[in-house]
Each structure stands twice: as C-alpha cells, then as structure tokens.
Design a protein around this motif. Structure first.
Motif, PDB file in Angstrom:
ATOM      1  N   UNK A  18      -2.533 -17.379 -22.452  1.00  0.00           N
ATOM      2  CA  UNK A  18      -2.759 -16.043 -22.943  1.00  0.00           C
ATOM      3  C   UNK A  18      -1.517 -15.640 -23.865  1.00  0.00           C
ATOM      4  N   UNK A  19      -0.232 -16.288 -23.841  1.00  0.00           N
ATOM      5  CA  UNK A  19       0.825 -15.923 -24.631  1.00  0.00           C
ATOM      6  C   UNK A  19       0.344 -16.578 -26.279  1.00  0.00           C
ATOM      7  N   UNK A  20      -0.070 -17.607 -26.197  1.00  0.00           N
ATOM      8  CA  UNK A  20      -0.844 -18.249 -27.703  1.00  0.00           C
ATOM      9  C   UNK A  20      -1.942 -17.276 -28.016  1.00  0.00           C
ATOM     10  N   UNK A  21      -2.693 -16.768 -27.184  1.00  0.00           N
ATOM     11  CA  UNK A  21      -3.602 -16.017 -27.801  1.00  0.00           C
ATOM     12  C   UNK A  21      -3.110 -14.446 -28.181  1.00  0.00           C
ATOM     13  N   UNK A  22      -2.333 -13.937 -27.337  1.00  0.00           N
ATOM     14  CA  UNK A  22      -1.570 -12.703 -27.890  1.00  0.00           C
ATOM     15  C   UNK A  22      -0.893 -12.877 -29.176  1.00  0.00           C
ATOM     16  N   UNK A  23      -0.080 -13.760 -29.206  1.00  0.00           N
ATOM     17  CA  UNK A  23       0.502 -14.072 -30.556  1.00  0.00           C
ATOM     18  C   UNK A  23      -0.381 -14.299 -31.782  1.00  0.00           C
ATOM     19  N   UNK A  24      -1.571 -14.937 -31.506  1.00  0.00           N
ATOM     20  CA  UNK A  24      -2.713 -15.105 -32.597  1.00  0.00           C
ATOM     21  C   UNK A  24      -3.261 -13.872 -33.263  1.00  0.00           C
ATOM     22  N   UNK A  25      -3.653 -13.030 -32.024  1.00  0.00           N
ATOM     23  CA  UNK A  25      -4.235 -11.787 -32.180  1.00  0.00           C
ATOM     24  C   UNK A  25      -3.243 -10.760 -32.884  1.00  0.00           C
ATOM     25  N   UNK A  66       6.627 -14.371 -11.674  1.00  0.00           N
ATOM     26  CA  UNK A  66       8.024 -14.780 -12.083  1.00  0.00           C
ATOM     27  C   UNK A  66       8.464 -14.251 -13.282  1.00  0.00           C
ATOM     28  N   UNK A  67       7.561 -13.565 -14.156  1.00  0.00           N
ATOM     29  CA  UNK A  67       8.161 -13.276 -15.463  1.00  0.00           C
ATOM     30  C   UNK A  67       8.132 -11.818 -15.609  1.00  0.00           C
ATOM     31  N   UNK A  68       7.449 -11.018 -14.997  1.00  0.00           N
ATOM     32  CA  UNK A  68       7.280  -9.461 -15.252  1.00  0.00           C
ATOM     33  C   UNK A  68       8.739  -8.836 -15.283  1.00  0.00           C
ATOM     34  N   UNK A  69       9.356  -9.083 -14.374  1.00  0.00           N
ATOM     35  CA  UNK A  69      10.682  -8.541 -14.204  1.00  0.00           C
ATOM     36  C   UNK A  69      12.072  -9.476 -14.642  1.00  0.00           C
ATOM     37  N   UNK A  70      11.441 -10.667 -14.927  1.00  0.00           N
ATOM     38  CA  UNK A  70      12.758 -11.643 -15.269  1.00  0.00           C
ATOM     39  C   UNK A  70      13.709 -11.061 -16.517  1.00  0.00           C
ATOM     40  N   UNK A  71      14.903 -11.504 -16.085  1.00  0.00           N
ATOM     41  CA  UNK A  71      16.004 -11.228 -17.260  1.00  0.00           C
ATOM     42  C   UNK A  71      15.615 -12.461 -18.164  1.00  0.00           C
ATOM     43  N   UNK A  72      15.539 -12.167 -19.494  1.00  0.00           N
ATOM     44  CA  UNK A  72      15.403 -13.152 -20.465  1.00  0.00           C
ATOM     45  C   UNK A  72      16.082 -13.056 -21.642  1.00  0.00           C
ATOM     46  N   UNK A  73      16.291 -14.111 -22.342  1.00  0.00           N
ATOM     47  CA  UNK A  73      17.011 -14.008 -23.758  1.00  0.00           C
ATOM     48  C   UNK A  73      16.311 -13.172 -24.615  1.00  0.00           C
ATOM     49  N   UNK A  76      13.191 -14.829 -26.225  1.00  0.00           N
ATOM     50  CA  UNK A  76      11.992 -14.647 -25.350  1.00  0.00           C
ATOM     51  C   UNK A  76      11.293 -13.354 -25.189  1.00  0.00           C
ATOM     52  N   UNK A  77      12.253 -12.628 -25.106  1.00  0.00           N
ATOM     53  CA  UNK A  77      11.418 -11.169 -24.987  1.00  0.00           C
ATOM     54  C   UNK A  77      10.704 -10.691 -26.240  1.00  0.00           C
ATOM     55  N   UNK A  78      11.283 -10.960 -27.651  1.00  0.00           N
ATOM     56  CA  UNK A  78      10.586 -10.628 -28.594  1.00  0.00           C
ATOM     57  C   UNK A  78       9.234 -11.558 -28.594  1.00  0.00           C
ATOM     58  N   UNK A  79       9.284 -12.814 -28.218  1.00  0.00           N
ATOM     59  CA  UNK A  79       8.111 -13.407 -28.468  1.00  0.00           C
ATOM     60  C   UNK A  79       6.789 -12.997 -27.123  1.00  0.00           C
ATOM     61  N   UNK A  80       7.479 -12.842 -26.174  1.00  0.00           N
ATOM     62  CA  UNK A  80       6.474 -12.572 -24.953  1.00  0.00           C
ATOM     63  C   UNK A  80       6.041 -10.943 -24.902  1.00  0.00           C
ATOM     64  N   UNK A  81       6.793 -10.303 -25.412  1.00  0.00           N
ATOM     65  CA  UNK A  81       6.451  -8.664 -25.596  1.00  0.00           C
ATOM     66  C   UNK A  81       4.999  -8.392 -25.611  1.00  0.00           C
ATOM     67  N   UNK A  82       4.202  -8.663 -26.667  1.00  0.00           N
ATOM     68  CA  UNK A  82       2.746  -8.416 -26.699  1.00  0.00           C
ATOM     69  C   UNK A  82       1.976  -8.708 -25.607  1.00  0.00           C
ATOM     70  N   UNK A  83       2.301  -9.878 -24.973  1.00  0.00           N
ATOM     71  CA  UNK A  83       1.499 -10.430 -23.713  1.00  0.00           C
ATOM     72  C   UNK A  83       2.135  -9.559 -22.414  1.00  0.00           C
ATOM     73  N   UNK A  84       3.152  -9.421 -22.312  1.00  0.00           N
ATOM     74  CA  UNK A  84       3.839  -8.576 -21.292  1.00  0.00           C
ATOM     75  C   UNK A  84       3.508  -6.897 -21.257  1.00  0.00           C
ATOM     76  N   UNK A  85       3.360  -6.564 -22.507  1.00  0.00           N
ATOM     77  CA  UNK A  85       2.944  -5.267 -22.577  1.00  0.00           C
ATOM     78  C   UNK A  85       1.530  -4.807 -22.107  1.00  0.00           C
ATOM     79  N   UNK A 104      -9.566  -8.977 -21.235  1.00  0.00           N
ATOM     80  CA  UNK A 104      -8.958  -7.697 -21.182  1.00  0.00           C
ATOM     81  C   UNK A 104      -7.689  -7.767 -22.015  1.00  0.00           C
ATOM     82  N   UNK A 105      -7.278  -8.851 -22.079  1.00  0.00           N
ATOM     83  CA  UNK A 105      -5.933  -8.965 -23.077  1.00  0.00           C
ATOM     84  C   UNK A 105      -6.185  -9.043 -24.617  1.00  0.00           C
TER      85      UNK A 105
END
Ligand code: SAM
Length: 297
Positions: A18-25, A66-73, A76-85, A104-105
């Motif tokens: 889903x991370x890859x899907x979000x980045x492609x979209x 494990x990811x939703x509230x994790x502290x991240x560099x 990582x935050x920049x890359x994960x943000x579209x999916x996490x949002x 839904x994503x």
C-alpha cells in the motif's frame, strides 16, 4: 476461493504494497490530467480491525499497528505520509479500528476527475465492495475475474493510470496465471504502470516471474531494466515454517522517484516491522534477464 483478506489486512505485506500504491497514485497527481486505477483483485475495500477475523488473526498489530504513532526519521515521515494520512482519515481521531485496503486507499488519494475500476470475484466480497462505493461516482465495481477483465479494461480511456494485480496465491499455479495476465495487460498497454504483488515463498517461482517478465518486456517491448523495479521486505528468516515471512512488488514503469523514496524508508521500515532474526529488504531499481538472485536471501 477460501482466501479472506480480513485475516491479513494491515500486516507488513500490506504496508509495503500500500505504500508503493500510495506513492504511485501521488505521482500521477502531479499532472492535472485524470487517471484510472484498475484493481484486479480488490477485496472488500476496507477492513474492520475489530471483526472476528481480525481478532482471531491480528496481523495488523505487527504491521500498521507498529507504524501509526511511531517516531520516525524525517525522510521516512515524508515518504510514508500519503499512506499514513489515508489510514488516519478513515479512522478519525482515536484508536485504529479500520484499515483501508487498496480500493479505499486509492479512492482517498484520487481526485474528483479520476476513476477506479475494481474487480472482485468472490460473490459476497464483491457485494460488500459495491455497497462501500455505492455513492462514489468515480468507482465502478465488477464481480469478475480480474485477470480476464484486464484484457478488456486496459488501456483505460484516460491513457494514464495504474494497474494493481494482487491475487491471493491460494493455488500453486497463481504465479503462472499472473505472468500470463501480465503479458496480456502489458501487450495492450506497455506504457502503463503495473504493480504486481507476490509472496516470497517459492523463491524460484518468484524469481522466474520477476526475471522472466523483465526479459519478455525487453524482447517484446524494448523496455529497459530501469523501467522494472522490485521492492521486497521479509520480517524474519524466509526459511521459517508457518506464517508468511516476506513479500513485495514488481512495478513496471514506476514513477522515477519511487526507487529513491523506497531506499529512504526501507531500513527504518524493516527495523520497525521485524519479527525475528534474518529480517531484511531489497529495492532493485532495474531488473533484467541477468538479475536472478535467489542465493542472495
Ligand atoms: C489479497 S486480496 C486483495 C486485497 C486488496 N487488493 C487490498 O490490497 O486491499 C485478493 C482478493 O482477490 C479475490 N480473488 C481471487 N481470485 C480472483 C480473481 N480471479 N479475480 C478477481 N478477484 C479474485 C479474493 O476473493 C480476494 O478478495
């Protein structure tokens, strides 16, 4: 058709897919022109993490949990943000109780002018999916074999977009079916972005898929290795019996930013999602006929 994604929704394999899907979209949204997302094996769209299935098999706790509230560099935050949002938006404030599957994503990320074409063969799941999007005019749901549909729906009229092929791998010959569908789909739309998900279980079958597809794309469509990316994550030794230990995607015509984005996040993702010894990852930005690498695992 016994496979129920509700038992696995939000696990480590979904996270990477889903991370890859979000980045492609997100990449498609950089241009104003509308695009289509074609999801050949769509599932039920979103998953209730308080359901019986999720309670019996809470794989999401070692994935999205494990990811939703994790502290991240920052990277990582920049890359994960579209999916996490998207995960946060579907849940609202409070505990994580719902996980957005690929439909839904994609629906969350897509714009008013974009389109989703979703295929799901399971009778009841197709109905559930149809109900979920009943009021969303951008979405068409078909109870149909996604492999067969691919021949009819690509290229989409927008001539822009992506195809996600995410089968359940219930049958031994699924990899061969997927390879055949890949060739059919790519023959019709060699310029489209295709994301193929596959488990790291039978590593020879997976290598034959990746490298065979790369060879075929080069020979038939002159597609260069740098147009074929793969990203894999394994959360413990791939030799271990039992639950799925590793999985990933092959992306044809990936956004040019995808490799760098994944390289920026995979170390952290692997360290955060690991479940035992022998966890690892790889991102190959260019696959060719010479890429056979089963010995690397
Ligand atoms: C791994 S799940 C899909 C998960 C979904 N893509 C996501 O990321 O949220 C695979 C789905 O494919 C469905 N399925 C199995 N064979 C199919 C086929 N030939 N065509 C369409 N759907 C199929 C299953 O019922 C199951 O819901």
């Amino acid at each position: 058709m016994n496979y129920r994604h509700a038992f696995h929704a939000g696990n480590f394999a979904d996270v990477l897919k889903h991370l890859v899907l979000a980045l492609c979209v997100e990449h498609l949204k950089k241009k104003d022109r509308p695009f289509a997302v074609i999801d050949t094996h769509a599932g039920i769209g979103r998953y209730d993490l308080t359901s019986d299935a999720a309670l019996r098999s809470p794989e999401w706790k070692d994935g999205v949990g494990r990811l939703l509230d994790a502290d991240m560099p920052d990277e990582a935050l920049r890359v994960l943000t579209p999916w996490l949002d998207a995960v946060r938006a579907i849940n609202g404030p409070g505990a994580l109780t719902t996980y957005p599957g690929s439909p839904a994503l994609a629906a969350h990320l897509a714009r008013k002018s974009d389109r989703l074409h979703l295929c799901e063969l399971h009778e009841q799941d197709a109905k559930t999916l149809d109900r979920l999007f009943a009021k969303d005019g951008r979405v068409k749901v078909e109870k149909r074999d996604g492999y067969k549909a691919l021949k009819a729906v690509v290229p989409p009229r927008e001539k822009r977009g992506l195809v996600l092929v995410d089968p359940p791998f219930e049958h031994r010959d699924e990899m061969a079916h997927m390879a055949k569908a890949a060739m059919d789909g790519l023959s019709r739309w060699p310029g489209g972005t295709f994301i193929f998900w596959r488990p790291l279980k039978d590593l020879w079958a997976q290598e034959r898929f990746d490298v065979g597809l790369a060879e075929w794309l080069f020979e038939e469509h002159d597609l260069k290795p740098e147009h074929i990316l793969r990203a894999d994550l394994w959360v413990r030794d791939l030799d271990t019996e039992g639950k799925l230990a590793g999985a990933g995607v092959v992306v044809i015509n990936p956004p040019y930013t995808l490799e760098a984005d994944l390289l920026a996040v995979m170390d952290w993702l692997c360290a955060t999602l690991k479940q035992g010894d022998g966890a690892g990852w790889r991102v190959d930005g260019a696959i060719s006929g010479d890429s056979l690498s089963v010995d690397e695992f």
